[in-house]
Design a protein around this motif. Structure first.
Motif, PDB file in Angstrom:
ATOM      1  N   GLY A 132     146.528 -41.683 -44.751  1.00 25.94           N
ATOM      2  CA  GLY A 132     146.941 -41.450 -43.374  1.00 25.94           C
ATOM      3  C   GLY A 132     147.255 -39.994 -43.139  1.00 25.94           C
ATOM      4  O   GLY A 132     146.792 -39.110 -43.860  1.00 25.94           O
ATOM      5  N   ARG A 133     148.052 -39.734 -42.105  1.00 26.71           N
ATOM      6  CA  ARG A 133     148.384 -38.363 -41.737  1.00 26.71           C
ATOM      7  C   ARG A 133     149.882 -38.142 -41.902  1.00 26.71           C
ATOM      8  O   ARG A 133     150.677 -38.520 -41.049  1.00 26.71           O
ATOM      9  N   ARG A 179     164.616 -39.338 -44.701  1.00 27.39           N
ATOM     10  CA  ARG A 179     164.784 -40.231 -45.842  1.00 27.39           C
ATOM     11  C   ARG A 179     164.804 -41.687 -45.393  1.00 27.39           C
ATOM     12  O   ARG A 179     164.295 -42.577 -46.098  1.00 27.39           O
ATOM     13  N   GLY A 180     165.385 -41.945 -44.212  1.00 25.91           N
ATOM     14  CA  GLY A 180     165.439 -43.316 -43.713  1.00 25.91           C
ATOM     15  C   GLY A 180     164.061 -43.929 -43.574  1.00 25.91           C
ATOM     16  O   GLY A 180     163.850 -45.103 -43.904  1.00 25.91           O
ATOM     17  N   TRP A 181     163.119 -43.117 -43.101  1.00 27.66           N
ATOM     18  CA  TRP A 181     161.748 -43.627 -42.968  1.00 27.66           C
ATOM     19  C   TRP A 181     161.164 -43.959 -44.340  1.00 27.66           C
ATOM     20  O   TRP A 181     160.530 -45.002 -44.523  1.00 27.66           O
ATOM     21  N   ALA A 182     161.385 -43.092 -45.334  1.00 34.58           N
ATOM     22  CA  ALA A 182     160.868 -43.345 -46.675  1.00 34.58           C
ATOM     23  C   ALA A 182     161.511 -44.592 -47.283  1.00 34.58           C
ATOM     24  O   ALA A 182     160.840 -45.409 -47.934  1.00 34.58           O
ATOM     25  N   GLU A 183     162.821 -44.751 -47.081  1.00 35.26           N
ATOM     26  CA  GLU A 183     163.502 -45.947 -47.583  1.00 35.26           C
ATOM     27  C   GLU A 183     162.955 -47.206 -46.904  1.00 35.26           C
ATOM     28  O   GLU A 183     162.811 -48.261 -47.535  1.00 35.26           O
ATOM     29  N   PHE A 184     162.638 -47.087 -45.633  1.00 33.04           N
ATOM     30  CA  PHE A 184     162.048 -48.205 -44.892  1.00 33.04           C
ATOM     31  C   PHE A 184     160.693 -48.597 -45.482  1.00 33.04           C
ATOM     32  O   PHE A 184     160.410 -49.783 -45.685  1.00 33.04           O
ATOM     33  N   VAL A 185     159.845 -47.615 -45.790  1.00 36.57           N
ATOM     34  CA  VAL A 185     158.544 -47.913 -46.398  1.00 36.57           C
ATOM     35  C   VAL A 185     158.744 -48.639 -47.727  1.00 36.57           C
ATOM     36  O   VAL A 185     158.067 -49.633 -48.024  1.00 36.57           O
ATOM     37  N   ALA A 186     159.684 -48.154 -48.533  1.00 36.29           N
ATOM     38  CA  ALA A 186     159.957 -48.800 -49.818  1.00 36.29           C
ATOM     39  C   ALA A 186     160.410 -50.244 -49.625  1.00 36.29           C
ATOM     40  O   ALA A 186     160.027 -51.140 -50.393  1.00 36.29           O
ATOM     41  N   GLN A 244     156.884 -34.436 -46.285  1.00 33.01           N
ATOM     42  CA  GLN A 244     157.268 -35.839 -46.183  1.00 33.01           C
ATOM     43  C   GLN A 244     156.434 -36.699 -47.122  1.00 33.01           C
ATOM     44  O   GLN A 244     156.940 -37.658 -47.719  1.00 33.01           O
ATOM     45  N   ALA A 245     155.155 -36.364 -47.277  1.00 33.83           N
ATOM     46  CA  ALA A 245     154.290 -37.129 -48.179  1.00 33.83           C
ATOM     47  C   ALA A 245     154.783 -37.025 -49.618  1.00 33.83           C
ATOM     48  O   ALA A 245     154.845 -38.028 -50.349  1.00 33.83           O
ATOM     49  N   VAL A 246     155.132 -35.802 -50.046  1.00 31.39           N
ATOM     50  CA  VAL A 246     155.635 -35.611 -51.411  1.00 31.39           C
ATOM     51  C   VAL A 246     156.962 -36.342 -51.591  1.00 31.39           C
ATOM     52  O   VAL A 246     157.195 -37.007 -52.610  1.00 31.39           O
ATOM     53  N   PHE A 247     157.843 -36.231 -50.592  1.00 29.39           N
ATOM     54  CA  PHE A 247     159.146 -36.906 -50.669  1.00 29.39           C
ATOM     55  C   PHE A 247     158.959 -38.415 -50.785  1.00 29.39           C
ATOM     56  O   PHE A 247     159.614 -39.078 -51.602  1.00 29.39           O
ATOM     57  N   LEU A 248     158.061 -38.974 -49.966  1.00 28.59           N
ATOM     58  CA  LEU A 248     157.820 -40.416 -50.002  1.00 28.59           C
ATOM     59  C   LEU A 248     157.280 -40.844 -51.361  1.00 28.59           C
ATOM     60  O   LEU A 248     157.750 -41.833 -51.944  1.00 28.59           O
TER      61      LEU A 248
END
Length: 390
Positions: free
Chosen positions: A106-107, A83-90, A112-116
């Protein structure tokens, strides 16, 4: 972007080596991957690890920042890595004022893609689904001069590898029902070792392996075995090699050989296939439908007595696959030269042209080259001889 109704493209990959989409937009080696953000009408941004900044700056993205600039470590500390990575992207998208529709590329691991995507939508970003071929697939399809030069150079090195194999075959001799090289029976593994050594010397990476199929093995178009099969006089030796150079751009090259005089059936298969490739190369140019060369090759083969996808389904012998595919940072990308490909070829397309014939229990023949599509013709990017008997 305007045609697709999106205002930004976001690309993520764990490295440029493993993510062709990231390699395409960055054009520099980024070992630990990164996040690329391109807003319509603005210069792109690349966010990478501190360790990759200098390498990233050798590419085509001028604005390079680090994960630390956007608080990556704090997000991971608070939410955990996923989740931290997704929050970082946001956070990157928020601070860069990305609005309107955006496409993710991307890959990604599927979950993770759906979660993001879900997290970004909850935060107000309009993430748009991107069908295949995606926006980035279509951007990657036609090659600019820099990319063509990369493919051509990979082709030059690939031909040097092939010449190493040809030299072994030429220096071999027939002794009864055996083929001897340096007074020992010549086998498939001798050729495989030569390919691996020559690729290492040329700086080529055998990302997905390669094919050496001997005798009846070559009747399987995608033979993946590693049998140390003895090479026999007059029987097919099929070499299909598709390495990448240091920039990630690929080449794809196939030839079929035999030592000594070819068996009559093999000579016919080879002659028909070389003729099939010739007529395809004569046809390929801008605005020709992708299916047209395939259909023409099928008709030639059928006139010579071979089954093809036009004559029966399923096809188990004769011409059993498509005529070719796009080539660049991957093996097998847009466009495809098949029966159901209705799009026209475009100037700048780089495609393989690889007709072949296969006879179970006997063997197969394939001849493959890579061409650049131009307005009135196509050009083979690494020309090399087509000779069966060595």
């Amino acid at each position: 972007m305007a045609r697709w109704g999106v205002d930004a493209v976001v690309v993520y990959g764990e490295s440029t080596a493993s993510c062709p989409e990231l390699a395409y937009v960055v054009r520099a080696p980024v070992a630990r991957g990164g996040l690329y953000v391109k807003k319509r009408g603005e210069e792109p941004l690349l966010v990478v690890s501190n360790l990759d900044v200098e390498s990233a700056k050798t590419g085509q993205v001028r604005l390079v920042k680090t994960y630390n600039d956007y608080g990556f470590r704090e997000f991971v500390r608070r939410f955990g890595r996923g989740r931290g990575w997704a929050e970082f992207v946001a956070e990157v998208l928020r601070r860069e004022k990305v609005g309107g529709g955006l496409v993710l590329a991307g890959r990604f691991e599927a979950g993770q893609a759906v979660f993001l995507a879900d997290l970004l939508r909850r935060k107000g970003f309009r993430v748009k689904a991107s069908p295949s071929p995606s926006l980035l697939d279509l951007c990657r399809r036609t090659k600019d001069s820099w990319e063509v030069d990369r493919v051509r150079e990979a082709g030059r090195k690939t031909v040097a590898v092939v010449q190493r194999v040809e030299k072994i075959l030429e220096e071999s001799r027939v002794a009864g029902d055996k083929v001897l090289y340096e007074n020992k029976p010549l086998t498939a593994n001798v050729l495989r070792q030569a390919v691996r050594q020559a690729c290492a010397e040329q700086g080529l990476n055998l990302v997905e392996g390669f094919i050496i199929a001997v005798g009846a093995e070559s009747a399987d178009p995608h033979y993946s075995g590693e049998k140390d099969t003895p090479i026999k006089p007059g029987e097919p030796v099929l070499l299909d090699i598709f390495p990448a150079d240091t920039t990630g751009y690929r080449y794809d090259f196939t030839r079929t050989y035999c030592v000594g005089r070819a068996k009559p059936l093999l000579r016919k298969m080879y002659a028909d296939t070389v003729e099939a490739q010739r007529i395809a190369l004569d046809m390929i140019r801008e605005n020709i439908g992708c299916e047209a060369p395939f259909i023409r090759v099928c008709r030639l083969y059928m006139a010579r007595g071979w089954p093809t996808p036009l004559s029966r389904q399923p096809v188990e012998r004769g011409f059993v696959h498509g005529l070719g595919h796009g080539l660049g940072l991957t093996i097998g990308e847009e466009p495809y030269l098949t029966r159901f490909s209705r799009d026209p070829l475009l100037s700048g397309d780089v495609v393989t042209v690889e007709p072949g014939l296969y006879e179970k229990g006997f063997g197969g023949v394939r001849v493959e080259d890579v061409v650049l599509v131009e307005s009135s013709r196509c050009t083979v990017l690494a020309e090399h001889r087509r000779e069966l008997e060595l």
